[in-house]
Design an enzyme around this catalytic site. Sequence first.
Site, PDB file in Angstrom:
ATOM      1  N   LYS A  64      56.602  -0.657   4.484  1.00 15.73           N
ATOM      2  CA  LYS A  64      55.365  -0.136   5.057  1.00 15.73           C
ATOM      3  C   LYS A  64      55.083  -0.697   6.449  1.00 15.73           C
ATOM      4  CE  LYS A  64      53.514   2.543   1.795  1.00 15.73           C
ATOM      5  NZ  LYS A  64      53.041   3.910   2.002  1.00 15.73           N
ATOM      6  N   SER A 322      62.322  -0.654  -1.977  1.00 14.37           N
ATOM      7  CA  SER A 322      61.218  -0.445  -1.042  1.00 14.37           C
ATOM      8  C   SER A 322      60.273  -1.615  -0.905  1.00 14.37           C
ATOM      9  CB  SER A 322      60.434   0.805  -1.457  1.00 14.37           C
ATOM     10  OG  SER A 322      59.904   0.657  -2.752  1.00 14.37           O
TER      11      SER A 322
END
Length: 428
Positions: A64, A322
Amino acid sequence: MQTDRTPPQPTAPATFAAAVAAAETALRPLFDPTPLQRNALLSDRYGADIWLKREDLTPVRSYKLRGALTAMRHALALRPGARFVCASAGNHAQGMAYACREFGAQGTIFMPVTTPQQKIQKTRMFGGDAVRIELVGDYFDHSLRAAQAMAQDSGSVFLSPFDDPDVILGQATVAHEILDQAVIAPDLIVLPVGGGGLAAGVTRLFAERAPATRVALVEPMGGASLHAALAAGHPVTLPAVDNFVDGAAVARIGDMPFAALSRFTADDLVLPPEDRICATMLEMLNVEGIVLEPAGALAIDALRDLGERGRLAGRQVVCLCSGGNFDFQRLPEVRERAQRHAGVKKYFILRLPQRPGALREFLNLLGPDDDIARFEYLKKSARNFGSVLIGIETTHPGNIAALNDRLEQAGMDWRDITGDVVLSEFLI
């Protein structure tokens, strides 16, 4: 720390790949590329060449950061001194906090009141004096509405977690790194999907630079918003979401990401169950020493399904991990769910006659490897029978089947509630 890296006003590159390359170059003074590591355990298991792209090793332990830095950088180039606002209970909040501190910008982050203190504290740590955290509402939607209202009223820039072209551009830099790090372009890349920003950016870049690479998209079974959107032909809001995979359990995929992902079909998707993801998290932690959050384990867990579909053997495969923002206070829940998936932990409601020796009769039915992990009377006031909640742990799922047979032969009144979501959430 505040820096003087705010860029001059950008010019539009000729292609998406060129724009991603420029964004990746701009990230390099801020943090190093994340490793692309071959995993021998998974490679041997599936007869393939399995590589892990370790986005859990960015400064904020998730991808992110890429989108937040890229979008904020572009916004500040157009509006120097702009203030920022976002809504997030996790990785996007930490990415924006890091970006605000890096660029010397001020930001407000809205989080639900129910957000764990660990996530709030980490966001404060990354942002320092550059961010203010507002705890609003019990659910993310409440925080989102508050953040959007503040952005509109104050003129601040709303930094979307996924439905923004600059965020998508920033997330695509992970694909640029993969193609630079790999000796050859992989045969298959396995991507987690939440709001869709990461998958939209990565698939678009691979379509331009390595069109022969196939894609597998992975959503948690309890939050499959892309699957629902593909079936409907447009984004839809799921009526309910299992929030266990909190980094990817999104009720509605973003409009921009869906536009990029609408070319895929249900055959390109994998929907692993949440309990199985827990087993993958534990294996990565205990065997490989890799700490992954539930969303970070999605791509690795999907290898089970992809292997059964014949899509792995002999191929070079990249799984994108992720994120690794895992709160270890959740470890008992993860272990519990993994045991349920493996079939070695079960919960029963047992009705026992209220007479001496009734409990001993049940205990005598247990096998040598069966252990009572939970025992609780639910009702003691009945004259003839009492209801008992019993949790059984064992070493092999066949032991549970054998216990069920012995209970039936003994005429016991029992019910397996392990798979009953309502009763399990209420009683366990």
